[in-house]
Design a protein around this motif. Sequence first.
Motif, PDB file in Angstrom:
ATOM      1  N   TYR A  17      47.445  36.849  33.292  1.00  0.00           N
ATOM      2  CA  TYR A  17      48.534  37.273  32.410  1.00  0.00           C
ATOM      3  C   TYR A  17      49.456  36.084  32.204  1.00  0.00           C
TER       4      TYR A  17
ATOM      5  N   ARG B 178      51.302  44.382  43.858  1.00  0.00           N
ATOM      6  CA  ARG B 178      51.573  43.595  42.638  1.00  0.00           C
ATOM      7  C   ARG B 178      52.854  44.023  41.926  1.00  0.00           C
TER       8      ARG B 178
ATOM      9  N   ARG C  30      51.457  38.919  48.182  1.00  0.00           N
ATOM     10  CA  ARG C  30      51.757  40.307  47.812  1.00  0.00           C
ATOM     11  C   ARG C  30      51.589  41.207  49.039  1.00  0.00           C
TER      12      ARG C  30
HETATM   13  N1  GLY Z   1      52.244  41.755  39.079  1.00  0.00           N
HETATM   14  C1  GLY Z   1      51.398  40.675  38.941  1.00  0.00           C
HETATM   15  C2  GLY Z   1      50.935  40.009  40.153  1.00  0.00           C
HETATM   16  O1  GLY Z   1      51.167  40.447  41.249  1.00  0.00           O
HETATM   17  O2  GLY Z   1      50.303  39.000  40.035  1.00  0.00           O
END
Ligand code: GLY
Length: 379
Positions: free
Chosen positions: A257, A339, A313
């Motif tokens: 992204y 995330r 994360r």
């Molecule tokens: N929310 C995107 C990521 O954790 O990479």
Amino acid sequence: MTQRVLIAGAGLLGLGVARQLAASGCHVSLFDPRAPGVETSLVSAGMLAPHAELRHDEEDLLALGRASQALWPRWVEALVSESGVAIDVRMPGTLVVAYDGDEYAAARHHLDTLERQGLQVDHLDASDLRDLEPDLSPHLVGGGLIHGDGQVDNRALLDALRLRAEALGVTILSGIGLQSVEAVQGRVAGATDTAGDTHPCDAVVIAAGSWSRSIRLPDLPPLPVRPVRGQLLAFASVDRLGRRLRLERAVHAPSVYMALKADGTLLAGATMEERGHEREVNTGALFEHLREARRLLPQLDELPLRDIRIGFRPTSRDNRPLLGETEIAGLFCLTGHARNGVQQAPASIEIVAAAVLGQSLPAYAEPFSPKRFTTRAAR
Ligand code: GLY
């Protein structure tokens, strides 16, 4: 009576709940083995996209994400006026894009599901995509615009939260973490820090992200939260000929992204790696990631790579956060967001602050009780 609350972890969530509890009259101390806001919250791309990455079996997460999305505008507004720090937050929607028929069908399925749940989605063909975001790859076949999603400047947010917490009298201990929590007859009595000092208290909030597992808890197993590492790339958005990249909305392709931040930094997020808390750049993962980023934005070839950021994360066994009280009275969790820590922050902070203050919780908080892992039967 004033509650004395200790918080493990001074990231976005720890600072956020500290601010809320201090504003409600609690005496709050924050412990962080490094410094406030220098780990995963800082590395995040600040995506506010509860819908783009969701899986179909995650309705409880969708409810939490939507509740949080609804809170974002006034949460930021209040913080800006309290702290005087300008925080860029924008909700122009998220683009989900596909390179071939299979990916497009999968994206369609996802977008149709969101539409059935009442979300506004625009279905886009290749020429619509070019009109909306002309710098995206000419090889995209289509996708969709999910309305209501956006992004925030998470770095300014961290500054604002820290300033506000300090102004409210929160004590922030940098370089000192919480090591263990002590209880007497099933109720929190205090906690010991990494310097060996013990602090009596009424409540402890574990908001230590992917390090939450290392804090010893009384009569409970370690929290089932592991680090899923991400490498995020930061580029300048102006090339050496002075051409400025255009990217109004955050874009989610199947493997990457990308988002352009208000300060002109272009972010490409992020690898998913099971490497514990390793801090070395992993060349293989980086190579794959760069290739996908360049595929999505061909102009990347000419943009200077400024930084490779590594974050961890905090990911629980069922991919859901742990929010609320454990079966040790006065011991609370605010961790495991995987995330979605930034996006889910306002609702998560509200839930945990309410739990600490003994107030009732919204119904959507129920699936996230830490007791699903910590009751004897669940261990
Ligand atoms: N929310 C995107 C990521 O954790 O990479």
